[in-house]
Design a protein around this motif. Structure first.
Motif, PDB file in Angstrom:
ATOM      1  N   GLU A  92     112.026 -16.102-107.374  1.00 51.78           N
ATOM      2  CA  GLU A  92     112.232 -17.382-108.058  1.00 51.78           C
ATOM      3  C   GLU A  92     113.392 -18.148-107.432  1.00 51.78           C
ATOM      4  N   SER A  93     114.415 -17.412-106.980  1.00 51.00           N
ATOM      5  CA  SER A  93     115.582 -18.077-106.393  1.00 51.00           C
ATOM      6  C   SER A  93     115.446 -18.278-104.891  1.00 51.00           C
ATOM      7  N   MET A  94     114.575 -17.506-104.261  1.00 51.18           N
ATOM      8  CA  MET A  94     114.350 -17.639-102.823  1.00 51.18           C
ATOM      9  C   MET A  94     112.874 -17.384-102.537  1.00 51.18           C
ATOM     10  N   PRO A  95     112.160 -18.383-102.031  1.00 51.37           N
ATOM     11  CA  PRO A  95     110.715 -18.236-101.793  1.00 51.37           C
ATOM     12  C   PRO A  95     110.391 -17.049-100.885  1.00 51.37           C
ATOM     13  N   ILE A  96     109.206 -16.514-101.060  1.00 50.98           N
ATOM     14  CA  ILE A  96     108.742 -15.406-100.223  1.00 50.98           C
ATOM     15  C   ILE A  96     108.571 -15.893 -98.791  1.00 50.98           C
ATOM     16  N   GLY A  97     109.141 -15.155 -97.850  1.00 52.01           N
ATOM     17  CA  GLY A  97     109.011 -15.520 -96.440  1.00 52.01           C
ATOM     18  C   GLY A  97     107.700 -15.024 -95.851  1.00 52.01           C
ATOM     19  N   ASP A  98     107.278 -15.669 -94.785  1.00 57.88           N
ATOM     20  CA  ASP A  98     106.021 -15.283 -94.141  1.00 57.88           C
ATOM     21  C   ASP A  98     106.038 -13.826 -93.690  1.00 57.88           C
ATOM     22  N   MET A  99     107.171 -13.387 -93.126  1.00 61.32           N
ATOM     23  CA  MET A  99     107.229 -12.018 -92.623  1.00 61.32           C
ATOM     24  C   MET A  99     107.205 -10.990 -93.748  1.00 61.32           C
ATOM     25  N   GLU A 100     107.761 -11.355 -94.900  1.00 63.44           N
ATOM     26  CA  GLU A 100     107.680 -10.444 -96.048  1.00 63.44           C
ATOM     27  C   GLU A 100     106.225 -10.182 -96.408  1.00 63.44           C
ATOM     28  N   LEU A 101     105.472 -11.264 -96.492  1.00 67.85           N
ATOM     29  CA  LEU A 101     104.066 -11.149 -96.865  1.00 67.85           C
ATOM     30  C   LEU A 101     103.270 -10.425 -95.782  1.00 67.85           C
ATOM     31  N   GLU A 102     103.622 -10.686 -94.522  1.00 69.97           N
ATOM     32  CA  GLU A 102     102.897 -10.026 -93.428  1.00 69.97           C
ATOM     33  C   GLU A 102     103.084  -8.512 -93.467  1.00 69.97           C
ATOM     34  N   GLN A 103     104.268  -8.050 -93.868  1.00 70.18           N
ATOM     35  CA  GLN A 103     104.486  -6.603 -93.948  1.00 70.18           C
ATOM     36  C   GLN A 103     103.509  -5.958 -94.928  1.00 70.18           C
ATOM     37  N   LEU A 104     103.248  -6.649 -96.026  1.00 70.72           N
ATOM     38  CA  LEU A 104     102.316  -6.104 -97.009  1.00 70.72           C
ATOM     39  C   LEU A 104     100.868  -6.232 -96.539  1.00 70.72           C
ATOM     40  N   TRP A 105     100.564  -7.306 -95.809  1.00 72.67           N
ATOM     41  CA  TRP A 105      99.212  -7.426 -95.259  1.00 72.67           C
ATOM     42  C   TRP A 105      98.957  -6.353 -94.198  1.00 72.67           C
ATOM     43  N   ILE A 106      99.992  -5.983 -93.455  1.00 70.92           N
ATOM     44  CA  ILE A 106      99.840  -4.905 -92.470  1.00 70.92           C
ATOM     45  C   ILE A 106      99.501  -3.597 -93.184  1.00 70.92           C
ATOM     46  N   LEU A 107     100.186  -3.334 -94.292  1.00 68.99           N
ATOM     47  CA  LEU A 107      99.875  -2.143 -95.089  1.00 68.99           C
ATOM     48  C   LEU A 107      98.452  -2.226 -95.634  1.00 68.99           C
ATOM     49  N   HIS A 108      98.143  -3.345 -96.280  1.00 67.09           N
ATOM     50  CA  HIS A 108      96.838  -3.528 -96.912  1.00 67.09           C
ATOM     51  C   HIS A 108      95.715  -3.451 -95.873  1.00 67.09           C
ATOM     52  N   GLY A 109      95.910  -4.162 -94.764  1.00 69.19           N
ATOM     53  CA  GLY A 109      94.901  -4.167 -93.715  1.00 69.19           C
ATOM     54  C   GLY A 109      94.759  -2.825 -93.028  1.00 69.19           C
ATOM     55  N   GLY A 110      95.861  -2.112 -92.895  1.00 67.12           N
ATOM     56  CA  GLY A 110      95.804  -0.795 -92.267  1.00 67.12           C
ATOM     57  C   GLY A 110      94.987   0.189 -93.084  1.00 67.12           C
ATOM     58  N   LEU A 111      95.162   0.152 -94.400  1.00 64.68           N
ATOM     59  CA  LEU A 111      94.389   1.046 -95.260  1.00 64.68           C
ATOM     60  C   LEU A 111      92.918   0.625 -95.298  1.00 64.68           C
TER      61      LEU A 111
END
Length: 223
Positions: free
Chosen positions: A158-177
């Motif tokens: 809420e105080s600092m928007p989610i950065g692109d790289m933060e989201l990419e780390q989770l997509w790497i996990l999600h996509g890897g599985l």
């Protein structure tokens, strides 16, 4: 006369209630599109079911409506809406929440029909994949980002928007599985069959890596 009685008997056996007939069409459509992709013709689908094409269109007036229903049955309905709540439940350690989510998610969606329909849809350029990606990102991955921030004592989303790289780390996990499931169920490649161990290791690596990657201001290095 005898032949006429046999024909009528067969017709009687095939006469299903609208609810049962609709389910039959949807179930067969899932298998059909998983095998041949969305380019498959409804005439062939009707033939496989043992009904006429006009009868199929009585339930689904257009092929697009049938595909939308298949999408809903394969991608939306199996999702447990309680997953999002459990991801946010801080009474349980974060690593346990993430491990539980991906174990249950994998058991639910990493199936032959799911994977093939998803891939056929992507190759066709169909918007269904984009709808699903947005849904996964909004309902699960973005909340995970917030919980990881909290876990690492970093500023809230809420105080600092989610950065692109933060989201990419989770997509790497999600996509890897997801690709683990593709290798196992589509390519029939050799994989470690202990999926739980695969998930546990992936989550532990993710959390340790993110701790080391965040900078002191709450953003990702190279964000």
């Amino acid at each position: 006369v005898a032949k006429l009685k046999v024909v009528k008997a067969k017709e009687k056996r095939r006469r299903l209630s609208p609810t049962v007939r609709e389910k039959q069409i949807v179930d067969e459509a899932i298998q059909f599109f998983a095998e041949v992709g969305f380019a498959g013709r409804t005439r062939e689908l009707a033939k496989r079911i043992g009904i006429t094409q006009p009868l199929l269109y009585r339930y689904f007036p257009t092929k697009e409506e049938l595909i939308d229903r298949v999408f809903d049955e394969v991608f939306v309905r199996p999702l447990d809406r309680g997953w999002a709540e459990r991801i946010l439940d801080r009474s349980t350690p974060l690593d346990e929440r993430l491990k539980a989510f991906y174990i249950e998610y994998g058991e639910t969606v990493h199936r032959y029909e799911w994977i093939r329909i998803y891939m056929f849809s992507g190759l066709k350029g169909d918007p269904l994949n984009r709808r699903y990606i947005r849904m996964i990102e909004d309902e699960f991955l973005k909340p995970m980002c917030g919980e990881i921030r909290h876990h690492c004592d970093l500023p809230s989303i809420e105080s600092m928007p989610i950065g692109d790289m933060e989201l990419e780390q989770l997509w790497i996990l999600h996509g890897g599985l997801f690709y683990y499931a593709v290798r196992k169920n589509i390519f029939h490649s050799r994989v470690n069959n202990d999926y739980v161990k695969v998930v546990v290791t992936a989550i532990e690596v993710l959390l340790e890596g993110i701790k080391a990657t965040y900078n002191g201001n709450g953003g990702m290095k190279n964000d």
